[in-house]
Write a protein that holds these residues in place. Structure first.
Motif, PDB file in Angstrom:
ATOM      1  N   ALA A 163       3.263  10.005  -6.289  1.00 17.42           N
ATOM      2  CA  ALA A 163       2.795   8.469  -6.709  1.00 17.42           C
ATOM      3  C   ALA A 163       1.228   8.569  -7.242  1.00 17.42           C
ATOM      4  CB  ALA A 163       2.693   7.756  -5.405  1.00 17.42           C
ATOM      5  N   LEU A 164       0.558   9.419  -6.590  1.00 22.13           N
ATOM      6  CA  LEU A 164      -0.833   9.763  -7.518  1.00 22.13           C
ATOM      7  C   LEU A 164      -0.706  10.237  -8.755  1.00 22.13           C
ATOM      8  CD1 LEU A 164      -3.811  10.206  -7.376  1.00 22.13           C
ATOM      9  CD2 LEU A 164      -3.491  12.397  -6.167  1.00 22.13           C
ATOM     10  N   GLU A 165       0.247  11.080  -8.970  1.00 28.07           N
ATOM     11  CA  GLU A 165       0.373  11.563 -10.379  1.00 28.07           C
ATOM     12  C   GLU A 165       0.899  10.742 -11.286  1.00 28.07           C
ATOM     13  OE1 GLU A 165       0.969  16.190  -9.213  1.00 28.07           O
ATOM     14  OE2 GLU A 165       2.580  15.149  -9.541  1.00 28.07           O
ATOM     15  N   HIS A 166       1.584   9.894 -10.897  1.00 33.28           N
ATOM     16  CA  HIS A 166       2.036   8.738 -11.634  1.00 33.28           C
ATOM     17  C   HIS A 166       0.841   7.941 -12.200  1.00 33.28           C
ATOM     18  CE1 HIS A 166       5.032   5.149 -12.169  1.00 33.28           C
ATOM     19  NE2 HIS A 166       4.679   5.380 -13.201  1.00 33.28           N
ATOM     20  N   SER A 167      -0.072   7.327 -10.990  1.00 30.05           N
ATOM     21  CA  SER A 167      -1.220   6.598 -11.298  1.00 30.05           C
ATOM     22  C   SER A 167      -2.109   7.339 -12.601  1.00 30.05           C
ATOM     23  CB  SER A 167      -1.880   6.254 -10.211  1.00 30.05           C
ATOM     24  OG  SER A 167      -1.122   5.534  -9.347  1.00 30.05           O
ATOM     25  N   LEU A 168      -2.240   8.525 -12.074  1.00 26.86           N
ATOM     26  CA  LEU A 168      -3.320   9.360 -13.096  1.00 26.86           C
ATOM     27  C   LEU A 168      -2.479   9.631 -14.474  1.00 26.86           C
ATOM     28  CD1 LEU A 168      -4.195  12.444 -10.578  1.00 26.86           C
ATOM     29  CD2 LEU A 168      -5.624  10.699 -11.709  1.00 26.86           C
ATOM     30  N   ALA A 169      -1.402   9.471 -14.469  1.00 21.43           N
ATOM     31  CA  ALA A 169      -0.972   9.445 -15.855  1.00 21.43           C
ATOM     32  C   ALA A 169      -0.952   8.225 -16.435  1.00 21.43           C
ATOM     33  CB  ALA A 169       0.872   9.883 -15.713  1.00 21.43           C
ATOM     34  N   ALA A 215      -4.311  13.137  -1.314  1.00 22.63           N
ATOM     35  CA  ALA A 215      -3.955  12.615  -2.349  1.00 22.63           C
ATOM     36  C   ALA A 215      -3.889  11.009  -2.095  1.00 22.63           C
ATOM     37  CB  ALA A 215      -2.471  13.040  -2.596  1.00 22.63           C
ATOM     38  N   TRP A 216      -3.638  10.651  -0.935  1.00 27.92           N
ATOM     39  CA  TRP A 216      -3.498   9.218  -0.514  1.00 27.92           C
ATOM     40  C   TRP A 216      -5.023   8.321  -0.635  1.00 27.92           C
ATOM     41  CZ3 TRP A 216      -5.858   6.278   3.086  1.00 27.92           C
ATOM     42  CH2 TRP A 216      -5.436   4.844   3.453  1.00 27.92           C
ATOM     43  N   LEU A 217      -5.865   9.188  -0.294  1.00 28.49           N
ATOM     44  CA  LEU A 217      -7.344   8.658  -0.562  1.00 28.49           C
ATOM     45  C   LEU A 217      -7.751   8.439  -2.015  1.00 28.49           C
ATOM     46  CD1 LEU A 217      -9.349  10.724   2.210  1.00 28.49           C
ATOM     47  CD2 LEU A 217      -9.090   8.276   2.130  1.00 28.49           C
ATOM     48  N   LEU A 218      -7.341   9.587  -2.720  1.00 31.28           N
ATOM     49  CA  LEU A 218      -7.730   9.376  -4.104  1.00 31.28           C
ATOM     50  C   LEU A 218      -6.808   8.003  -4.956  1.00 31.28           C
ATOM     51  CD1 LEU A 218      -8.951  10.113  -6.792  1.00 31.28           C
ATOM     52  CD2 LEU A 218      -7.203  12.058  -6.996  1.00 31.28           C
ATOM     53  N   HIS A 219      -5.649   8.025  -4.436  1.00 31.63           N
ATOM     54  CA  HIS A 219      -4.815   6.925  -5.082  1.00 31.63           C
ATOM     55  C   HIS A 219      -5.545   5.842  -4.655  1.00 31.63           C
ATOM     56  CE1 HIS A 219      -1.703   4.212  -4.849  1.00 31.63           C
ATOM     57  NE2 HIS A 219      -0.925   4.707  -5.931  1.00 31.63           N
ATOM     58  N   ALA A 255       0.785  -1.303   0.080  1.00 32.10           N
ATOM     59  CA  ALA A 255      -0.119  -0.047   0.005  1.00 32.10           C
ATOM     60  C   ALA A 255       0.884   1.239   0.161  1.00 32.10           C
ATOM     61  CB  ALA A 255      -0.757   0.010   1.093  1.00 32.10           C
ATOM     62  N   LEU A 256       0.436   2.304  -0.445  1.00 33.01           N
ATOM     63  CA  LEU A 256       1.061   3.586  -0.733  1.00 33.01           C
ATOM     64  C   LEU A 256       1.048   4.361   0.462  1.00 33.01           C
ATOM     65  CD1 LEU A 256       2.565   5.833  -2.631  1.00 33.01           C
ATOM     66  CD2 LEU A 256       0.033   6.706  -2.604  1.00 33.01           C
ATOM     67  N   PRO A 257       2.506   4.481   1.086  1.00 28.51           N
ATOM     68  CA  PRO A 257       2.817   5.329   2.252  1.00 28.51           C
ATOM     69  C   PRO A 257       2.108   6.662   2.184  1.00 28.51           C
ATOM     70  CG  PRO A 257       4.651   4.254   1.818  1.00 28.51           C
ATOM     71  CD  PRO A 257       3.856   4.459   0.620  1.00 28.51           C
ATOM     72  N   LEU A 258       1.555   7.157   3.269  1.00 28.23           N
ATOM     73  CA  LEU A 258       1.216   8.695   3.155  1.00 28.23           C
ATOM     74  C   LEU A 258       2.165   9.353   4.207  1.00 28.23           C
ATOM     75  CD1 LEU A 258      -2.331   9.651   4.699  1.00 28.23           C
ATOM     76  CD2 LEU A 258      -0.265  11.241   4.615  1.00 28.23           C
TER      77      LEU A 258
END
Length: 370
Positions: free
Chosen positions: A58-64, A236-240, A27-30
């Motif tokens: 990390a979020l922007e990487h996923s959005l990309a 950002a963590w919640l959106l990820h 899981a992504l760390p906050l």
């Protein structure tokens, strides 16, 4: 060539895992630090919380991966829209916006951008290309329009705008990258309120801007850094986390919306219905050409204000709320915010409930109106 959405969804789920070392958390760390260890010269290292954050990255990487383009995260959809407009407009230029789109975009344009010397003109979505685009510097498209669900031809408009030397921005909030891909249709920038379906659980405000244009990307990044319009690490963590289930949720929501729209189309209490997936919808042919899915929003016109409110109130599985795209189905009478719709117009956002009990509940509520 556009990647299969199912492959894109699979890549997204394992994006972080591909770079993990033994013992790293799956899981992504906050990371919520405002300061970073920075001896000597910065040398492009993380420096300050208004500029850098590993959770954002990390979020922007996923959005990309979803957008197939670099993305910049913002603390709300309107923050993303503001960034796209302020990064592309200067005093003396002209902006075209939809007269029937999200009303806050109109307020931002007419109350604030106009005071800074930007000429703002408006056209309805159905006639958006009428008059051409000569002398228009930035064109802001919202298709489907919110709340009326009218469509315009994104690819054709983007091509005409580019031929006149302008920039096209598309608000893709209602469709997400799994339902419509404006960059592939020729848009220069995409904006989205990720508060809606991407977050999905009605517990986070977020937005993003996506673009394949390096200069526009740099301008948007500069706007965020200088204006301070930054998301919190927690958001950002919640959106990820929400993005990892977006494809599954969106699929359920779209399938259910299709079933519900087809059933409600003939109900005696429904005076009019808008859903691009209906063969009878005036936007259906265009929707088939430019959208991957028909979405989860349905427009219902009932007799009047009282019937609209009674329908929403009596529905056990509808939350009366002003947002959309969550796991809970929701609805609201949009004229209360000043939208140019009928008194009895209801924007219905179909959630993730099993479709049979949801449909039974909606039908029961409509039956009681007769």
């Amino acid at each position: 060539m556009e990647k299969d959405p199912r492959k894109r969804a699979a890549d997204l789920l394992h994006l972080r895992g591909q770079g993990l070392s033994k013992g790293d958390p799956v899981a992504l760390p906050l990371v919520s630090s405002s300061m970073f260890h920075l001896p000597g010269d910065p040398d492009a290292a993380a420096s300050y919380g208004r500029v850098d954050n590993p959770t954002w990255q990390a979020l922007e990487h996923s959005l990309a991966v979803l957008e197939d383009a670099p993305c910049v995260a913002f603390p709300s959809g309107m923050a993303a829209i503001s960034a796209a407009l302020f990064a592309t407009l200067t005093a003396g230029q002209t902006l075209l916006i939809p007269s029937d789109g999200y009303y806050v975009t109109r307020l931002l344009s007419t109350r604030f951008l106009s005071q800074l010397g930007v000429r703002v003109i408006q056209r309805p979505t159905l006639g958006f290309a009428e008059g051409g685009f000569d002398g228009i510097d930035v064109v802001f498209i919202e298709s489907p329009s919110n709340p009326g669900l009218d469509l315009c031809d994104i690819a054709a408009i983007a091509a005409m705008v580019r031929a006149e030397g302008g920039i096209t921005i598309v608000d893709n909030t209602t469709m997400t990258p799994f339902g419509q891909r404006p960059l592939a249709l020729g848009a220069d920038l995409v904006v989205s309120s990720d508060t809606k379906a991407p977050g999905g659980h009605s517990d986070v405000l977020m937005g993003h801007v996506a673009t394949r244009d390096a200069a526009l990307l740099e301008a948007v990044l500069d706007w965020r850094k200088i204006s301070g319009a930054i998301p919190s690490a927690q958001a950002a963590w919640l959106l990820h986390r929400g993005l990892e289930t977006l494809e599954v949720r969106f699929d359920r929501m779209c399938q259910s919306a299709q079933t519900i729209a087809q059933t409600l189309e003939g109900h005696k209490a429904v005076q009019a219905i808008r859903y691009p997936g209906l063969a009878s919808d005036p936007a259906h042919d265009l929707a088939k050409r430019q959208m991957l899915r028909f979405g989860f929003l349905i427009g219902l016109t009932l007799a009047d204000k009282d019937q609209a409110e009674a329908f929403i109130t009596a529905s056990r599985y509808l939350r009366p709320a002003t947002s959309f795209g969550g796991v809970h189905s929701s609805a609201e009478r949009r004229i209360r915010w000043g939208d140019d719709v009928a008194e009895g117009f209801v924007r219905l956002s179909v959630g993730c409930e099993p479709v049979d009990p949801l449909l039974d509940d909606l039908l029961s509520s409509l039956d009681n109106l007769a």
